[in-house]
Write a protein that holds these residues in place. Structure first.
Motif, PDB file in Angstrom:
ATOM      1  N   ASP A  59       0.844  -1.187   0.000  1.00 17.07           N
ATOM      2  CA  ASP A  59       0.000   0.000   0.000  1.00 17.07           C
ATOM      3  C   ASP A  59       0.884   1.242   0.000  1.00 17.07           C
ATOM      4  OD1 ASP A  59      -2.404  -1.406   0.045  1.00 17.07           O
ATOM      5  OD2 ASP A  59      -2.417  -1.519   2.240  1.00 17.07           O
ATOM      6  N   PHE A  60       0.277   2.371  -0.340  1.00 22.25           N
ATOM      7  CA  PHE A  60       0.973   3.651  -0.380  1.00 22.25           C
ATOM      8  C   PHE A  60       1.619   3.954   0.969  1.00 22.25           C
ATOM      9  CE2 PHE A  60       0.910   8.274   0.343  1.00 22.25           C
ATOM     10  CZ  PHE A  60       1.758   8.674  -0.674  1.00 22.25           C
ATOM     11  N   ASP A  61       2.910   4.280   0.943  1.00 15.78           N
ATOM     12  CA  ASP A  61       3.651   4.716   2.121  1.00 15.78           C
ATOM     13  C   ASP A  61       3.716   3.651   3.212  1.00 15.78           C
ATOM     14  OD1 ASP A  61       5.236   6.682   3.310  1.00 15.78           O
ATOM     15  OD2 ASP A  61       3.557   7.518   4.429  1.00 15.78           O
ATOM     16  N   LYS A  62       3.594   2.367   2.853  1.00 17.80           N
ATOM     17  CA  LYS A  62       3.614   1.264   3.826  1.00 17.80           C
ATOM     18  C   LYS A  62       4.691   0.259   3.453  1.00 17.80           C
ATOM     19  CE  LYS A  62      -0.241   2.569   5.868  1.00 17.80           C
ATOM     20  NZ  LYS A  62      -0.222   3.294   7.082  1.00 17.80           N
ATOM     21  N   PHE A  63       5.170  -0.451   4.468  1.00 17.23           N
ATOM     22  CA  PHE A  63       6.108  -1.529   4.212  1.00 17.23           C
ATOM     23  C   PHE A  63       5.687  -2.835   4.877  1.00 17.23           C
ATOM     24  CE2 PHE A  63       7.736   0.778   7.885  1.00 17.23           C
ATOM     25  CZ  PHE A  63       8.030  -0.227   8.790  1.00 17.23           C
ATOM     26  N   ASP A  64       4.539  -2.832   5.559  1.00 13.64           N
ATOM     27  CA  ASP A  64       4.055  -4.087   6.131  1.00 13.64           C
ATOM     28  C   ASP A  64       3.400  -4.912   5.019  1.00 13.64           C
ATOM     29  OD1 ASP A  64       2.139  -1.994   6.123  1.00 13.64           O
ATOM     30  OD2 ASP A  64       0.812  -3.168   7.380  1.00 13.64           O
ATOM     31  N   VAL A  65       3.588  -6.234   5.118  1.00 12.42           N
ATOM     32  CA  VAL A  65       3.050  -7.125   4.091  1.00 12.42           C
ATOM     33  C   VAL A  65       1.538  -7.216   4.272  1.00 12.42           C
ATOM     34  CG1 VAL A  65       3.105  -9.451   3.153  1.00 12.42           C
ATOM     35  CG2 VAL A  65       5.216  -8.401   3.976  1.00 12.42           C
ATOM     36  N   ARG A  66       0.808  -6.903   3.214  1.00  8.80           N
ATOM     37  CA  ARG A  66      -0.652  -6.946   3.253  1.00  8.80           C
ATOM     38  C   ARG A  66      -1.130  -8.388   3.409  1.00  8.80           C
ATOM     39  NH1 ARG A  66      -1.526  -3.636  -2.242  1.00  8.80           N
ATOM     40  NH2 ARG A  66      -2.050  -5.742  -2.871  1.00  8.80           N
ATOM     41  N   LYS A  67      -2.326  -8.545   3.974  1.00  8.31           N
ATOM     42  CA  LYS A  67      -2.899  -9.881   4.173  1.00  8.31           C
ATOM     43  C   LYS A  67      -3.069 -10.625   2.856  1.00  8.31           C
ATOM     44  CE  LYS A  67      -5.113  -8.951   8.496  1.00  8.31           C
ATOM     45  NZ  LYS A  67      -5.938  -9.543   9.489  1.00  8.31           N
ATOM     46  N   ASP A  68      -3.474  -9.907   1.799  1.00  6.43           N
ATOM     47  CA  ASP A  68      -3.658 -10.578   0.513  1.00  6.43           C
ATOM     48  C   ASP A  68      -2.327 -10.994  -0.121  1.00  6.43           C
ATOM     49  OD1 ASP A  68      -3.103  -7.816   0.036  1.00  6.43           O
ATOM     50  OD2 ASP A  68      -3.923  -7.991  -1.987  1.00  6.43           O
ATOM     51  N   MET A  69      -1.208 -10.495   0.371  1.00 11.03           N
ATOM     52  CA  MET A  69       0.105 -10.858  -0.154  1.00 11.03           C
ATOM     53  C   MET A  69       0.749 -11.998   0.633  1.00 11.03           C
ATOM     54  SD  MET A  69       0.968  -9.075  -2.858  1.00 11.03           S
ATOM     55  CE  MET A  69      -0.688  -9.204  -3.519  1.00 11.03           C
ATOM     56  N   GLN A  70       0.174 -12.360   1.790  1.00 16.75           N
ATOM     57  CA  GLN A  70       0.720 -13.457   2.589  1.00 16.75           C
ATOM     58  C   GLN A  70       0.710 -14.775   1.802  1.00 16.75           C
ATOM     59  OE1 GLN A  70       2.293 -13.352   5.429  1.00 16.75           O
ATOM     60  NE2 GLN A  70       1.863 -11.219   5.932  1.00 16.75           N
ATOM     61  N   LYS A  71      -0.369 -15.016   1.052  1.00 17.06           N
ATOM     62  CA  LYS A  71      -0.460 -16.238   0.254  1.00 17.06           C
ATOM     63  C   LYS A  71       0.578 -16.223  -0.872  1.00 17.06           C
ATOM     64  CE  LYS A  71      -3.673 -19.236  -2.128  1.00 17.06           C
ATOM     65  NZ  LYS A  71      -5.043 -19.528  -2.494  1.00 17.06           N
ATOM     66  N   VAL A  72       0.821 -15.067  -1.446  1.00 15.39           N
ATOM     67  CA  VAL A  72       1.840 -14.931  -2.490  1.00 15.39           C
ATOM     68  C   VAL A  72       3.209 -15.297  -1.927  1.00 15.39           C
ATOM     69  CG1 VAL A  72       3.022 -13.268  -3.994  1.00 15.39           C
ATOM     70  CG2 VAL A  72       0.530 -13.208  -3.785  1.00 15.39           C
ATOM     71  N   ILE A  73       3.515 -14.781  -0.749  1.00 18.38           N
ATOM     72  CA  ILE A  73       4.808 -15.081  -0.125  1.00 18.38           C
ATOM     73  C   ILE A  73       4.907 -16.557   0.220  1.00 18.38           C
ATOM     74  CG2 ILE A  73       6.217 -14.704   1.946  1.00 18.38           C
ATOM     75  CD1 ILE A  73       5.433 -11.746   1.762  1.00 18.38           C
ATOM     76  N   ALA A  74       3.828 -17.144   0.732  1.00 17.09           N
ATOM     77  CA  ALA A  74       3.843 -18.575   1.059  1.00 17.09           C
ATOM     78  C   ALA A  74       4.090 -19.414  -0.194  1.00 17.09           C
ATOM     79  CB  ALA A  74       2.536 -18.971   1.728  1.00 17.09           C
ATOM     80  N   ASN A  75       3.430 -19.059  -1.291  1.00 13.99           N
ATOM     81  CA  ASN A  75       3.623 -19.780  -2.547  1.00 13.99           C
ATOM     82  C   ASN A  75       5.062 -19.601  -3.059  1.00 13.99           C
ATOM     83  OD1 ASN A  75       2.635 -21.296  -4.877  1.00 13.99           O
ATOM     84  ND2 ASN A  75       2.878 -19.363  -5.979  1.00 13.99           N
ATOM     85  N   ASN A  76       5.572 -18.373  -3.012  1.00 13.39           N
ATOM     86  CA  ASN A  76       6.950 -18.117  -3.437  1.00 13.39           C
ATOM     87  C   ASN A  76       7.935 -18.910  -2.584  1.00 13.39           C
ATOM     88  OD1 ASN A  76       5.991 -16.334  -5.349  1.00 13.39           O
ATOM     89  ND2 ASN A  76       6.679 -14.490  -4.287  1.00 13.39           N
ATOM     90  N   ALA A  77       7.704 -18.955  -1.281  1.00 12.83           N
ATOM     91  CA  ALA A  77       8.599 -19.679  -0.382  1.00 12.83           C
ATOM     92  C   ALA A  77       8.640 -21.161  -0.733  1.00 12.83           C
ATOM     93  CB  ALA A  77       8.159 -19.477   1.071  1.00 12.83           C
ATOM     94  N   GLU A  78       7.504 -21.752  -1.014  1.00 15.70           N
ATOM     95  CA  GLU A  78       7.462 -23.175  -1.389  1.00 15.70           C
ATOM     96  C   GLU A  78       8.255 -23.421  -2.660  1.00 15.70           C
ATOM     97  OE1 GLU A  78       6.403 -25.864   0.358  1.00 15.70           O
ATOM     98  OE2 GLU A  78       6.210 -24.328   1.909  1.00 15.70           O
ATOM     99  N   ILE A  79       8.076 -22.575  -3.633  1.00 14.94           N
ATOM    100  CA  ILE A  79       8.815 -22.712  -4.897  1.00 14.94           C
ATOM    101  C   ILE A  79      10.312 -22.565  -4.646  1.00 14.94           C
ATOM    102  CG2 ILE A  79       9.245 -21.661  -7.153  1.00 14.94           C
ATOM    103  CD1 ILE A  79       6.226 -20.891  -7.155  1.00 14.94           C
TER     104      ILE A  79
END
Length: 161
Positions: A59-79
Motif C-alpha cells: 500500500d501507499f507509504d507502507k512496508f508491512d506485508v498486506r494480508k492478501d500478499m501473505q499467500k503470495v509469499i507462502a507460494n513463493n517460499a514453497e517454490i
C-alpha cells in the motif's frame, strides 16, 4: 599565470566529475551481483515453477506485508525451497515516485526486509536471501495514475547462481 592554469584544470575536473551517473541503489550485502537478470537454468530444477514467483505489492507509504500478499509469499517460499535450492535470492524493494529519493530508498529497503522476514518465517534459509532497494528508480509503469503507482510499490525476486 599559475593560478589561471590551476583554476582551469580544477574547473575542468569539476565539469568532468559532474557528468558521472548517480547510483541510487542500496544493498544490504556487498557480495550480491547487482545484475537484473535471473540466474542460469543449469542449477534450477524447474524453470516453469520459478517463472511463477510473483511480486509482492504494498500500500501507499507502507512496508508491512498486506494480508492478501501473505499467500503470495507462502507460494513463493514453497517454490524457492523446492526449486531454487542452490540459488541466492535477492529481494528488491521498489517505490512509486512520491516522496524524496532518500525516503524512497529507505522505504524500498524496509519493504524488501519485510518480505525477507516473511520468507524466513515460511522456512526459507536466511543465509540465501539478500535485500536491495531501488527506491523509485526502477518503475515498471510511468503513467501518472493510481493504478500505475500501485504497480511500482512492490518487491521483486531475483535468483542468482
Amino acid at each position: 599565470m599559475k593560478k589561471i592554469i590551476f583554476a582551469s584544470i580544477t574547473a575542468f575536473a569539476v565539469i568532468i566529475s559532474g557528468c558521472a551517473t548517480k547510483n541510487t541503489s542500496v544493498s544490504s550485502s556487498s557480495s550480491v551481483d547487482s545484475s537484473k537478470g535471473s540466474g542460469g537454468s543449469d542449477r534450477f530444477e524447474n524453470l516453469e515453477s520459478l517463472n511463477s514467483i510473483a511480486n509482492v505489492y504494498f500500500d501507499f507509504d507502507k512496508f508491512d506485508v498486506r494480508k492478501d500478499m501473505q499467500k503470495v509469499i507462502a507460494n513463493n517460499a514453497e517454490i524457492l525451497k523446492k526449486e531454487a535450492t542452490n540459488a541466492t535470492i535477492v529481494v528488491e524493494g521498489n517505490c512509486d515516485e512520491w516522496g524524496t529519493d532518500e525516503y524512497n530508498q529507505a522505504l524500498g529497503l524496509k519493504r524488501a526486509k519485510a518480505v525477507k522476514e516473511s520468507l524466513i518465517a515460511q522456512g526459507v534459509s536466511a543465509d540465501k536471501i539478500s535485500i536491495k532497494s531501488y527506491g523509485e528508480t526502477n518503475p515498471v509503469c510511468t503513467e501518472r495514475t493510481k493504478n500505475c503507482d500501485a504497480q511500482n510499490r512492490r518487491a521483486e525476486f531475483k535468483l542468482l547462481k
